[in-house]
Design a protein around this motif. Structure first.
Motif, PDB file in Angstrom:
ATOM      1  N   ARG A 162      -5.309   2.209  -7.857  1.00  0.00           N
ATOM      2  CA  ARG A 162      -5.211   2.827  -6.192  1.00  0.00           C
ATOM      3  C   ARG A 162      -5.537   4.287  -6.228  1.00  0.00           C
ATOM      4  O   ARG A 162      -6.358   4.451  -4.523  1.00  0.00           O
ATOM      5  N   SER A 217      -0.832   8.258  -0.743  1.00  0.00           N
ATOM      6  CA  SER A 217      -1.189   7.824  -1.640  1.00  0.00           C
ATOM      7  C   SER A 217      -0.876   7.861  -2.601  1.00  0.00           C
ATOM      8  O   SER A 217      -1.285   7.809  -3.631  1.00  0.00           O
ATOM      9  N   THR A 251       0.546  -1.348  -0.648  1.00  0.00           N
ATOM     10  CA  THR A 251       0.171   0.028   0.089  1.00  0.00           C
ATOM     11  C   THR A 251       1.391   0.982   0.074  1.00  0.00           C
ATOM     12  O   THR A 251       1.986   1.136   0.533  1.00  0.00           O
TER      13      THR A 251
END
Length: 618
Positions: free
Chosen positions: A182, A149, A128
């Protein structure tokens, strides 16, 4: 969910159809990256920055890529500590960014290029891109989007544009796939996310990074529907971010979060403006210009910057962002070059500002220093004064506001005094971020709770948090010689007998300035105690049978004289952990009122003085 089944608004759909193609022309004036980087590499103007990047490259060549293990990831859930995982995570981003910049600056170097490819591979291999503090069981890890992210996706998208000729095809494809998996797909299919309508940095950073990545990667006719959906959601988030500011443009989160949130807002707005050929223009919004002016209002001399909330007391500037805004807006002043943030200053190692510190360096000329000025930030209820004389630069800032601000501290009536680039009365700013720091124990931390601020303790009561804990501005005025500010603060305290607490400041802008502080308390009955507390990082020196207190830095001191018949002075050395987990010493100066009454008026004078050689202190 099939993106093709989602409908978009007609205006945005039509605007997307008119967008120009993405490419390196967004970054280089002559659309010649090789020429730009050659000039930077050999320019005297960039000499210091290039030396810093090269030195970091040498350091990294001698170290290994840190692993992001489950053991590190799980520490936050087990102990509440963030530092261990984040240090490894940010070191990996440091390798990615440093070797990318060195590959652009030194295209002939195979060593830098191979290290960069390994860094890209490592980032693409991470389970992640989120930090442990931002994941929970309410949302699957694959659907979670946090600040980091989103930033990572934006970084990879930008690298596929800037270094596309040196990327193996399969790796470029993988980078693009991951940004889709993502960021793009969860953003459209799995929302709404709690940050989408946040009126603080999260909306700007998360949505701005996703929108920027989309503007770079979604460039074909078959991408138009997805790009339209992403831009519509991003535009909504950006509107929410701007809504979080008042018309004064002040950032209640502090200058560091202005750099962060507004920076990512600008990076997105710039790409949107360029790809739409000026049709979609956030820079035409009046409030955006006001926000752009905030930075120049924060500095109180040298690196001392107003640091209410989770901010640092001494700051630098992102020179690229600052010069871009100065070139974009009349009235936004370019900062002095000596305030430039060095390459390693950003401990999170963010690519977007690091790149633009080079790309946007020449968008405006440097200035010698910030000019003296006074600023009334009505919406935030801040007053800031920066004054200059033959004795140096001095600064004063005070605040009202409310105790439910972003990154809130219980600090209504807090103030700070600076001279010669040093704080004499301080705000601790941001502490170490842990689970409890953002949990129920937030105000047990001295840097967050009223106990760590220059505000009184009334009959044993500290200020409490909450939107209803708000200040009322009673007076604010500026002139060539003085600044006046007064606020009513009774609502800040959960003290039933407190009927009124009026705090006023009068800042005299002399060669050696002085500040008059007046606190008027009205209670329904005689309190058991009243403590006037002040906070400093300088060890106090007491003279004249403890009737005179000096805070000394070199040949300058802040003098506070009190009447021993009215007060008992108590100086306490305390410790707190700063944002980087380091123990720091600070001092509370408690003036205990000896004979508290239902109605009391407390007057204190803080004045700068020059010292004789015998009293100098480093």
């Amino acid at each position: 969910m099939d993106h093709s089944n989602m409908k978009s608004s007609k205006p945005m759909k039509e605007a997307v159809q008119r967008l120009a193609s993405a490419g390196t022309h967004f970054y280089y004036a002559e659309d010649d990256g090789s020429l730009f980087w050659h000039r930077v590499r050999h320019s005297e103007e960039y000499k210091e920055e290039i030396a810093e990047i090269m030195a970091e490259g040498r350091r990294l060549l001698e170290t290994d890529m840190p692993d992001l293990t489950y053991t590190l990831f799980s520490l936050f859930a087990k102990t509440g500590s963030r530092l261990q995982y984040e240090q490894a995570y940010f070191e990996r981003r440091r390798r990615l960014n440093t070797f990318a910049l060195l590959s652009l600056l030194e295209p002939q170097s195979d060593a830098y290029h191979h290290e960069w490819l390994d860094a890209v591979w490592a980032v693409c291999s991470e389970l992640t891109w989120c930090l442990p503090a931002h994941v929970n069981e309410q949302r699957p890890l694959s659907q979670t989007i946090d600040l980091f992210s989103a930033e990572t996706g934006f970084t990879l998208a930008e690298l596929t544009i800037l270094l596309r000729d040196r990327l193996p095809g399969f790796l470029k494809t993988r980078m693009t796939e991951l940004v889709h998996e993502r960021l793009f797909r969860p953003f459209i299919d799995e929302g709404p996310y709690e940050w989408e309508e946040a009126e603080h940095n999260w909306s700007a950073v998360c949505a701005g990074s996703i929108g920027s990545a989309a503007l770079l990667l979604l460039d074909g006719e078959h991408d138009q529907e997805l790009l339209t959906q992403i831009l519509e959601k991003t535009e909504h988030s950006m509107a929410c971010y701007v809504k979080g500011f008042g018309e004064d443009g002040a950032c209640p989160e502090g200058l560091g979060y202005w750099n962060y949130g507004f920076g990512y807002f600008v990076y997105y707005a710039d790409l949107l403006y360029k790809r739409s050929c000026g049709e979609l223009n956030w820079f035409s919004v009046d409030k955006v210009k006001a926000i752009a002016e905030f930075q120049q209002k924060c500095f109180l001399g040298g690196h001392a910057a107003v640091n209410f909330s989770d901010a640092h007391p001494y700051e630098t500037v992102q020179l690229g962002l600052s010069r871009y805004l100065a070139g974009r807006f009349t009235g936004v002043h370019s900062p002095p070059s000596r305030l430039r943030a060095v390459y390693r200053k950003d401990h999170c190692s963010r690519w977007a500002p690091a790149l633009r510190n080079l790309l946007w360096r020449n968008m405006a000329a440097a200035t010698e220093d910030w000019a003296p000025d006074d600023f009334l930030l009505d919406n935030a209820q801040w007053i800031v004064s920066r004054t200059s004389s033959k004795e140096g630069v001095f600064g004063f800032a005070a605040k009202g506001g409310h105790n439910a601000e972003p990154h809130n501290h219980n600090d209504l009536g807090q103030f700070m005094i600076a001279g010669a680039g040093t704080y004499f009365l301080s705000d601790l700013g941001c502490g170490e971020y842990t689970k409890e720091y953002f949990g129920t124990g937030r105000y047990s931390y001295d840097c967050n709770g009223a106990q760590g601020h220059s505000v009184p303790i009334i009959d044993g009561c500290l200020q409490r948090e909450g939107r209803q804990r708000s200040a009322v501005v009673m007076e604010q005025s500026v002139s060539d010689t003085e600044v006046r500010f007064a606020v009513e603060l009774a609502e800040a305290y959960e003290c039933p007998e407190l009927m009124s607490f009026n705090r006023s400041w009068q800042w005299h802008k002399q060669d050696l300035p002085r500040l008059e502080l007046k606190d008027i308390f009205l209670l329904s009955h005689k309190p058991d105690s009243l403590i006037e507390r002040f906070v400093t990082m300088i060890k106090p020196q007491l003279y004249s049978s403890e009737a005179r207190l000096l805070l000394i830095h070199k040949d300058l001191a802040l003098n506070l004289t009190c009447d021993p018949s009215q007060f008992q002075l108590e100086v306490t050395e305390r410790m707190y952990r700063d944002h980087f987990g380091k123990e720091q010493v600070f001092y509370t100066l408690d003036f205990h009122v000896l004979q508290p009454k239902p109605r009391m008026e407390v007057n204190l004078l803080f004045e700068f003085i020059k010292l004789d050689a015998g009293l100098h202190q480093e």
